[in-house]
Design a protein around this motif. Structure first.
Motif, PDB file in Angstrom:
ATOM      1  N   GLU A   1      -3.792  13.935  -4.003  1.00  0.00           N
ATOM      2  CA  GLU A   1      -4.418  14.839  -3.040  1.00  0.00           C
ATOM      3  C   GLU A   1      -3.394  15.335  -2.039  1.00  0.00           C
ATOM      4  O   GLU A   1      -2.481  14.629  -1.650  1.00  0.00           O
ATOM      5  CB  GLU A   1      -5.541  14.113  -2.309  1.00  0.00           C
ATOM      6  CG  GLU A   1      -6.688  13.714  -3.224  1.00  0.00           C
ATOM      7  CD  GLU A   1      -7.793  13.043  -2.448  1.00  0.00           C
ATOM      8  OE1 GLU A   1      -7.647  12.898  -1.236  1.00  0.00           O
ATOM      9  OE2 GLU A   1      -8.807  12.680  -3.062  1.00  0.00           O
TER      10      GLU A   1
ATOM     11  N   SER B   1      -5.198   8.702 -13.244  1.00  0.00           N
ATOM     12  CA  SER B   1      -5.151   9.328 -11.926  1.00  0.00           C
ATOM     13  C   SER B   1      -5.196   8.250 -10.858  1.00  0.00           C
ATOM     14  O   SER B   1      -5.933   7.274 -10.979  1.00  0.00           O
ATOM     15  CB  SER B   1      -6.308  10.311 -11.737  1.00  0.00           C
ATOM     16  OG  SER B   1      -7.533   9.631 -11.815  1.00  0.00           O
TER      17      SER B   1
ATOM     18  N   SER C   1      -5.919   7.133  -6.960  1.00  0.00           N
ATOM     19  CA  SER C   1      -6.706   7.506  -5.775  1.00  0.00           C
ATOM     20  C   SER C   1      -6.137   6.922  -4.495  1.00  0.00           C
ATOM     21  O   SER C   1      -6.491   7.352  -3.411  1.00  0.00           O
ATOM     22  CB  SER C   1      -8.156   7.041  -5.947  1.00  0.00           C
ATOM     23  OG  SER C   1      -8.199   5.625  -6.079  1.00  0.00           O
ATOM     24  N   ASN C   2      -5.228   5.942  -4.615  1.00  0.00           N
ATOM     25  CA  ASN C   2      -4.709   5.304  -3.402  1.00  0.00           C
ATOM     26  C   ASN C   2      -3.387   4.627  -3.714  1.00  0.00           C
ATOM     27  O   ASN C   2      -3.238   3.987  -4.760  1.00  0.00           O
ATOM     28  CB  ASN C   2      -5.735   4.271  -2.885  1.00  0.00           C
ATOM     29  CG  ASN C   2      -5.304   3.664  -1.560  1.00  0.00           C
ATOM     30  OD1 ASN C   2      -4.533   2.716  -1.515  1.00  0.00           O
ATOM     31  ND2 ASN C   2      -5.788   4.240  -0.485  1.00  0.00           N
TER      32      ASN C   2
ATOM     33  N   GLY D   1      -6.752   3.285  -9.071  1.00  0.00           N
ATOM     34  CA  GLY D   1      -6.903   4.489  -9.871  1.00  0.00           C
ATOM     35  C   GLY D   1      -7.904   4.304 -10.989  1.00  0.00           C
ATOM     36  O   GLY D   1      -8.607   3.286 -11.087  1.00  0.00           O
ATOM     37  N   GLU D   2      -7.960   5.323 -11.854  1.00  0.00           N
ATOM     38  CA  GLU D   2      -8.858   5.317 -12.999  1.00  0.00           C
ATOM     39  C   GLU D   2      -8.091   5.731 -14.241  1.00  0.00           C
ATOM     40  O   GLU D   2      -7.208   6.599 -14.177  1.00  0.00           O
ATOM     41  CB  GLU D   2     -10.035   6.258 -12.781  1.00  0.00           C
ATOM     42  CG  GLU D   2     -11.028   5.786 -11.744  1.00  0.00           C
ATOM     43  CD  GLU D   2     -12.248   6.695 -11.672  1.00  0.00           C
ATOM     44  OE1 GLU D   2     -13.131   6.421 -10.862  1.00  0.00           O
ATOM     45  OE2 GLU D   2     -12.312   7.676 -12.469  1.00  0.00           O
TER      46      GLU D   2
ATOM     47  N   SER E   1     -11.795   1.712 -13.985  1.00  0.00           N
ATOM     48  CA  SER E   1     -11.101   1.694 -12.687  1.00  0.00           C
ATOM     49  C   SER E   1     -10.314   0.398 -12.554  1.00  0.00           C
ATOM     50  O   SER E   1     -10.668  -0.625 -13.165  1.00  0.00           O
ATOM     51  CB  SER E   1     -12.111   1.832 -11.542  1.00  0.00           C
ATOM     52  OG  SER E   1     -12.943   0.697 -11.502  1.00  0.00           O
TER      53      SER E   1
END
Length: 581
Positions: free
Chosen positions: A4, A444, A446-447, A493-494, A548
């Motif tokens: 992001e 991907s 996410s953190n 992530g995933e 996840s």
């Protein structure tokens, strides 16, 4: 891989007329010329700062003939004639600054977010980012950068703007304006010059898009508080195609925002909007408030400028006025695409008269000193008393020299202390860069996070696990030693491949073997999946099941790295074969 875009919001305080007295406090008279050249016009504006006022002292528009030719030779000749016509009509004083424009299509803008660092480290990090962000050999371009947001205590990044242009394009521009080359102070992109004028002179409320439509192109400048975004469109027609491109740009900018953003105002400038039909077309195709740039708030006209002519042609002069403001030093964006070697040449040229005067003064001073020393030497030859005084002066100088030497050694110790600071402060940047490169495309994140923890936290967790399977023993209490700090990093992530084996093979193992800088051994240890973090995620959009995960690890210390490297060297070194009896 997906990351992001980070964005820091900040309150924007516009410059109003009540604050001009502070801007110009204790300032002397300054003058600067803004020269805007495109395919059809050469437009100039001179702004003079006098006391607490900014005055437009001179204006001019010179048309450049349009020649249909595959070669640029004819166009270059016409530009040179326009420059000569400008110089014949306008007087550039020796102390005047001159800032030239380059079209927005010839400039590549990039906006990057980097961790907040000290200013002395900023240049090195930006230089690294320039190599990654600019798709050209840095030898073939001229680039400059500016920090756009300040370092704030509760933020983890600052925004930097990178702007680059091909060196060949700039060389052609300089060749066309050769009579002005030695007077040139800076080269600035047209959209940045317009932004400098609008941010200095106008009150911008809410998310605004500035549309500058000229004969050969259209520039879009989105202003959002202290943030802005640029795009140049190679079209000059105000039609449905242009409206689609503007709408695409607005939607793209809103997609960059984490929070919902709504445009409020469209501000029109450029000679295309001298035509009422073009203004009406924009107004009919957008629901936002549409304004035309037609008045100045913080800049006034001097008696040398005809107010009626200026008001009729104000849309022509927005880039030139913004360039002149930068020349005076009042533009927020101070990007300069003038090649560095030209800047040095101009500085040397300006300093030559002062250097000659300084050399003359030095020569005169040496001559006076020599005459004095000659007289003094003659006198000292016949005076034992003066000789003793000179000897005493020498001893005093010797003492001062020793004091200076001691002071130097003291400072050297301080510098050695600074240079010994642990270089692991750059581990986050290096680790993040390599970590991102090894993540598969179907995964991907996410953190990405890191934190410092006590070594005891890790040891205590291991101790609890051991006590769960072993009987308790009575041991003598020992005084705990000082705890070390460990750097704990982790990712969440995933994976589109819903298999733990895939995660172990393609993420955990690569992280376990990852090396940083020029080290010979892996940089991380205790790489593991956080218990309870892995679970199946069912997608409703038909994309199948995902899994996840959360993985964490500890960054090895410098001492651990060195010990392991020494062990590897000793194992790979030569060994003495056993003696045969």
């Amino acid at each position: 891989m997906k990351l992001e875009r980070l964005l820091i919001k900040s309150k924007f305080q516009s410059l109003n007329s009540q604050k001009l007295s502070q801007v110009f406090k204790n300032s002397r008279k300054k003058s600067a010329w803004g020269i805007d050249i495109n395919e059809c016009f050469l437009r100039v504006a001179k702004i003079t700062q006098v006391s607490q006022e900014l005055l437009i002292d001179d204006l001019g528009i010179i048309e450049i003939p349009q020649v249909q030719s595959e070669s640029n030779d004819s166009q270059s000749a016409d530009v040179k004639k326009a420059i000569q016509a400008f110089l014949s009509k306008h007087n550039i004083l020796k102390e005047d600054k001159v800032v030239m424009s380059i079209s927005g299509q010839s400039v590549l803008p990039r906006f990057i977010n980097i961790p907040p660092v000290e200013k002395k480290q900023l240049k090195g990090i930006v230089n690294y980012e320039a190599k990654q962000q600019i798709p050209f050999d840095l030898k073939d371009i001229v680039w400059d950068y500016q920090q756009l947001t300040e370092k704030v205590a509760d933020t983890n990044s600052i925004e930097v703007g990178l702007f680059a242009s091909k060196r060949a394009t700039l060389d052609q521009l300089l060749a066309n304006i050769s009579p002005l080359e030695t007077r040139l102070t800076a080269i600035q992109a047209v959209p940045l010059a317009i932004y400098n004028l609008i941010s200095f002179d106008q009150q911008i409320n809410g998310l605004t898009i500035i549309i500058n439509s000229e004969t050969e192109s259209t520039d879009l400048i989105i202003v959002d508080g202290l943030y802005f975004w640029l795009r140049s469109i190679p079209t000059s027609k105000v039609d449905a195609d242009l409206v689609k491109e503007i709408q695409r740009s607005m939607e793209y900018y809103k997609s960059l925002m984490r929070e919902a953003s709504n445009f409020q105002t469209i501000l029109l400038t450029g000679n295309k909007f001298n035509e009422p039909n073009n203004v009406k077309f924009i107004t009919d195709n957008f629901t936002y408030e549409v304004k035309i740039f037609k008045t100045l708030n913080n800049v006034k006209l001097s008696s040398n400028v005809n107010a009626t002519d200026f008001n009729e042609n104000i849309l022509h002069f927005t880039p030139a006025l913004g360039l002149a403001l930068q020349g005076i030093g009042l533009g927020r964006i101070k990007i300069n695409l003038l090649p560095p070697e030209r800047i040095k040449t101009a500085e040397i040229s300006k300093k030559k008269p002062y250097a000659i005067a300084s050399l003359g003064c030095l020569a005169l001073s040496l001559l006076i000193q020599y005459s004095g020393l000659y007289t003094r030497n003659t006198y000292l030859q016949n005076s034992e008393t003066l000789y003793q005084k000179v000897l005493q002066n020498i001893k005093e100088l010797e003492g001062k020299y020793k004091n200076a030497e001691t002071h130097t050694q003291t400072n050297k110790s301080a510098l050695d202390l600074i240079s010994s600071v642990d270089p692991s402060r750059f581990i986050w940047l290096e680790g993040l860069d390599k970590l991102v490169s090894l993540i598969p495309n179907n995964v991907s994140l996410s953190n990405i996070q890191s934190s410092w923890i006590d070594e005891g936290a890790i040891n205590s967790s291991k101790k609890v696990s051991a006590e769960a399977v072993q009987p308790k023993k009575t041991v003598a209490s020992t005084k705990p030693g000082p705890l070390k700090k460990l750097l704990l990093m982790g990712i969440k992530g995933e994976s589109q491949e819903p298999s733990m084996r895939f995660i172990e093979e393609h993420i955990i193992k690569p992280v376990q073997s990852l090396t940083l800088f020029d080290q010979k051994v892996a940089a991380f240890k205790n790489v593991e999946i956080v218990p309870g973090s892995s679970r199946q995620v069912e997608r409703k959009n038909g994309q199948g099941n995902h899994i996840s995960f959360e993985i964490r690890w500890i960054v090895k210390s410098i001492d651990e790295i060195h010990d392991e490297e020494n062990s590897v060297i000793s194992l790979n070194g030569t060994s003495t074969p056993p003696n045969k009896s």
